[in-house]
Enzyme design. Sequence first.
Site, PDB file in Angstrom:
ATOM      1  CD1 TRP A  70      -2.805   1.636   0.755  1.00 18.99           C
ATOM      2  CD2 TRP A  70      -1.399   2.316   2.347  1.00 18.99           C
ATOM      3  NE1 TRP A  70      -3.234   2.871   1.186  1.00 18.99           N
ATOM      4  CE2 TRP A  70      -2.388   3.310   2.160  1.00 18.99           C
ATOM      5  CE3 TRP A  70      -0.400   2.528   3.302  1.00 18.99           C
ATOM      6  CZ2 TRP A  70      -2.415   4.487   2.913  1.00 18.99           C
ATOM      7  CZ3 TRP A  70      -0.412   3.695   4.039  1.00 18.99           C
ATOM      8  CH2 TRP A  70      -1.413   4.654   3.839  1.00 18.99           C
ATOM      9  CB  SER A 136       1.640  -4.919   2.894  1.00 18.81           C
ATOM     10  OG  SER A 136       0.826  -4.174   3.757  1.00 18.81           O
ATOM     11  CG  ASP A 262       3.965  -6.713  10.420  1.00 19.99           C
ATOM     12  OD1 ASP A 262       3.475  -5.579  10.612  1.00 19.99           O
ATOM     13  OD2 ASP A 262       4.081  -7.221   9.296  1.00 19.99           O
ATOM     14  CG  HIS A 291       4.293  -4.108   7.531  1.00 20.93           C
ATOM     15  ND1 HIS A 291       3.599  -5.299   7.453  1.00 20.93           N
ATOM     16  CD2 HIS A 291       3.777  -3.318   6.555  1.00 20.93           C
ATOM     17  CE1 HIS A 291       2.690  -5.232   6.485  1.00 20.93           C
ATOM     18  NE2 HIS A 291       2.793  -4.049   5.920  1.00 20.93           N
TER      19      HIS A 291
END
Length: 311
Positions: A70, A136, A262, A291
């Site tokens: 994203w 993700s 994460d 992440h």
Amino acid sequence: MDRRHMLKSAASTGLGADLLASAASEATSAQPTPARERTRNADFVECADGTKLAYTDWGAGKPVVFIHAWALPSAMWDYQRGPLSEQGLRCIAYDRRGHGRSSVPNGGYDCDNLADDLSTLLDELDLRGVTLVSHSFGVAEVVRYLTRHGSSRIEKIALIAPAGTPFATKTADNPNGIPPEQLEFFRTKILQQDFPKWLEDGKKAFFTADTSPGLQNWVMALMLTTPLRVGVECNRQIMSTDFRAELPKITVPTLIIHGDNDVSAPIDTTGRPTAALIPNAALKVYEGAPHGIFLTHKERLNADLLSFIKG
């Protein structure tokens, strides 16, 4: 002053060598280049609605298509597609609509359209035996592509730090999700008020303590190239989509890699339940990984991807 006089004038002031070299370089780049060399530059495929998707195509061998996260463009994969393309793999990374060098259309950011965009790329390049590698929110596109277009072109998938799957929103039958009003508050009151501040406040948790400031700033700068409206709409679409019924339909070999530190996509609400719903999925947990695992643990990740793709 025309171009010829400009170059002559620059030469008389001691700047001519640099400018003339630049002019020679421009003239050379204007000439046709061999196909193999040309693949080092961005090319484009056009979708049904006219949106143009930019992609790079590096190396030769088994095809690997990278789907980015994203608000990040495909450049986030630089530390994967470079090394892996030197290990006998054909690494293709494209910019999602609204990101990077691709077109920024007014709409089409729902999961169906994003999956159709991926389908367009695979069809236009006539790729077969593909391994899809996603990070993700890109995981959602891979899942929707497989359930919408099938797996005839796909050999394997690697899902890195899944976010949005199985289902991010809290409902009566999904009590561990995020309340919808909290998600909307994030989009309207945080992202749209001061996106750079949110990035700055959150970057420590995205990386590890030994990640260089330069690498951290590079990722943040990449994220700031994505139009805010595009980021908000992609977040709204993916976070509100329920993938629980789709995940069990995935039949291709699946590798899930997730860090147990994460914060953006906690493994117990995303990675583990996603792995549990995909038949025969293999889950690899990286201890202490955040992440930003594609950078903080890049050597280990690249080795695991290479082994999975070639195995």
